[in-house]
Design a protein around this motif. Structure first.
Motif, PDB file in Angstrom:
ATOM      1  N   MET A 282       0.747  -1.132   0.060  1.00 52.06           N
ATOM      2  CA  MET A 282       0.115  -0.051   0.348  1.00 52.06           C
ATOM      3  C   MET A 282       0.673   1.274  -0.116  1.00 52.06           C
ATOM      4  SD  MET A 282      -2.877   0.698   2.720  1.00 52.06           S
ATOM      5  CE  MET A 282      -2.940   2.160   3.369  1.00 52.06           C
ATOM      6  N   ALA A 283       0.659   2.121  -0.935  1.00 55.92           N
ATOM      7  CA  ALA A 283       1.567   3.355  -1.105  1.00 55.92           C
ATOM      8  C   ALA A 283       0.977   4.299  -0.098  1.00 55.92           C
ATOM      9  CB  ALA A 283       1.279   3.835  -2.571  1.00 55.92           C
ATOM     10  N   VAL A 284       1.909   4.938   0.398  1.00 59.28           N
ATOM     11  CA  VAL A 284       1.609   6.272   1.194  1.00 59.28           C
ATOM     12  C   VAL A 284       1.695   7.463   0.430  1.00 59.28           C
ATOM     13  CG1 VAL A 284       2.292   7.447   3.536  1.00 59.28           C
ATOM     14  CG2 VAL A 284       2.876   4.859   3.210  1.00 59.28           C
ATOM     15  N   THR A 285       0.497   8.473   0.669  1.00 61.48           N
ATOM     16  CA  THR A 285       0.294   9.699  -0.048  1.00 61.48           C
ATOM     17  C   THR A 285       1.037  10.708   0.961  1.00 61.48           C
ATOM     18  OG1 THR A 285      -1.679  10.143   1.178  1.00 61.48           O
ATOM     19  CG2 THR A 285      -1.736   9.019  -1.168  1.00 61.48           C
ATOM     20  N   LEU A 286       1.329  11.890   0.338  1.00 60.20           N
ATOM     21  CA  LEU A 286       2.191  12.994   1.124  1.00 60.20           C
ATOM     22  C   LEU A 286       1.037  13.347   2.279  1.00 60.20           C
ATOM     23  CD1 LEU A 286       3.592  14.915  -1.512  1.00 60.20           C
ATOM     24  CD2 LEU A 286       4.760  13.499   0.036  1.00 60.20           C
ATOM     25  N   GLU A 287      -0.244  13.170   2.198  1.00 62.80           N
ATOM     26  CA  GLU A 287      -1.037  13.782   3.158  1.00 62.80           C
ATOM     27  C   GLU A 287      -1.077  12.685   4.590  1.00 62.80           C
ATOM     28  OE1 GLU A 287      -2.235  13.363  -0.002  1.00 62.80           O
ATOM     29  OE2 GLU A 287      -2.102  15.230  -0.476  1.00 62.80           O
ATOM     30  N   GLU A 288      -0.668  11.395   4.313  1.00 63.61           N
ATOM     31  CA  GLU A 288      -0.537  10.441   5.128  1.00 63.61           C
ATOM     32  C   GLU A 288       0.741  10.536   5.839  1.00 63.61           C
ATOM     33  OE1 GLU A 288      -1.587   7.116   2.986  1.00 63.61           O
ATOM     34  OE2 GLU A 288      -3.965   7.219   3.250  1.00 63.61           O
ATOM     35  N   ALA A 289       1.771  11.144   5.118  1.00 66.01           N
ATOM     36  CA  ALA A 289       3.034  10.887   6.031  1.00 66.01           C
ATOM     37  C   ALA A 289       3.141  11.420   7.179  1.00 66.01           C
ATOM     38  CB  ALA A 289       3.952  11.361   4.629  1.00 66.01           C
ATOM     39  N   PRO A 290       2.836  12.735   7.384  1.00 67.48           N
ATOM     40  CA  PRO A 290       2.974  13.193   8.853  1.00 67.48           C
ATOM     41  C   PRO A 290       2.103  12.195   9.732  1.00 67.48           C
ATOM     42  CG  PRO A 290       2.331  14.907   7.453  1.00 67.48           C
ATOM     43  CD  PRO A 290       2.248  13.414   6.536  1.00 67.48           C
ATOM     44  N   TRP A 291       1.072  11.616   9.486  1.00 61.59           N
ATOM     45  CA  TRP A 291       0.334  10.755  10.518  1.00 61.59           C
ATOM     46  C   TRP A 291       1.140   9.342  10.528  1.00 61.59           C
ATOM     47  CZ3 TRP A 291      -3.280  10.812  13.959  1.00 61.59           C
ATOM     48  CH2 TRP A 291      -3.768   9.556  14.227  1.00 61.59           C
ATOM     49  N   LEU A 292       1.785   8.938   9.674  1.00 64.01           N
ATOM     50  CA  LEU A 292       2.669   7.797   9.948  1.00 64.01           C
ATOM     51  C   LEU A 292       3.779   7.949  10.773  1.00 64.01           C
ATOM     52  CD1 LEU A 292       2.279   5.956   6.500  1.00 64.01           C
ATOM     53  CD2 LEU A 292       1.339   5.403   8.707  1.00 64.01           C
ATOM     54  N   GLY A 293       4.475   9.435  10.431  1.00 62.47           N
ATOM     55  CA  GLY A 293       5.414   9.761  11.318  1.00 62.47           C
ATOM     56  C   GLY A 293       5.065   9.697  12.821  1.00 62.47           C
ATOM     57  N   TRP A 294       4.063  10.286  13.304  1.00 60.80           N
ATOM     58  CA  TRP A 294       3.430  10.527  14.591  1.00 60.80           C
ATOM     59  C   TRP A 294       3.162   9.027  14.994  1.00 60.80           C
ATOM     60  CZ3 TRP A 294       3.752  12.901  18.537  1.00 60.80           C
ATOM     61  CH2 TRP A 294       2.728  12.655  19.737  1.00 60.80           C
ATOM     62  N   ILE A 295       2.650   8.054  14.100  1.00 57.40           N
ATOM     63  CA  ILE A 295       2.628   6.607  14.837  1.00 57.40           C
ATOM     64  C   ILE A 295       3.914   6.068  15.179  1.00 57.40           C
ATOM     65  CG2 ILE A 295       1.793   4.461  13.988  1.00 57.40           C
ATOM     66  CD1 ILE A 295      -0.442   5.836  12.578  1.00 57.40           C
ATOM     67  N   LEU A 296       4.874   6.387  14.382  1.00 54.37           N
ATOM     68  CA  LEU A 296       6.178   5.761  14.563  1.00 54.37           C
ATOM     69  C   LEU A 296       6.628   6.371  16.017  1.00 54.37           C
ATOM     70  CD1 LEU A 296       8.681   4.255  13.599  1.00 54.37           C
ATOM     71  CD2 LEU A 296       9.440   6.153  12.294  1.00 54.37           C
ATOM     72  N   VAL A 297       6.739   7.770  15.955  1.00 59.87           N
ATOM     73  CA  VAL A 297       7.078   8.585  16.992  1.00 59.87           C
ATOM     74  C   VAL A 297       6.414   7.761  18.322  1.00 59.87           C
ATOM     75  CG1 VAL A 297       7.186  10.755  18.630  1.00 59.87           C
ATOM     76  CG2 VAL A 297       7.963  10.633  16.147  1.00 59.87           C
TER      77      VAL A 297
END
Length: 86
Positions: free
Chosen positions: A1-16
């Motif tokens: 599943m590809a990650v869009t630019l809109e979802e990138a900050p959300w995934l970064g927060w999940i990683l943090v």
């Protein structure tokens, strides 16, 4: 599943958040288990003098240790159901 630019900050927060939870778990293990072991070692003379009282105190400390383990799930937002799911 590809990650869009809109979802990138959300995934970064999940990683943090995941890294913070992992750090909390490691720190909790290091502090809780090592202090539990130290207290059990310090209480060894009581084990020889009054075994019943030693095991009572050790049981309380073990419940506290399990409470620390349970806090990981609470911190992560997990809850349990008291009713059967069958």
């Amino acid at each position: 599943m590809a990650v869009t630019l809109e979802e990138a900050p959300w995934l970064g927060w999940i990683l943090v958040k995941a890294l913070m939870r992992f750090a909390f778990m490691v720190a909790n293990n290091l502090v809780a288990i090592s202090s539990y072991i130290c207290y059990v070692i310090v209480l060894q003379p009581l084990r020889l003098l009054d075994s019943k009282r030693f095991w009572y105190i050790e049981g309380i400390m073990y419940k506290w240790l399990l409470g620390m383990v349970a806090s990981w799930g609470w911190y992560a937002g997990y809850t349990g159901k008291s009713e059967s799911t069958f």
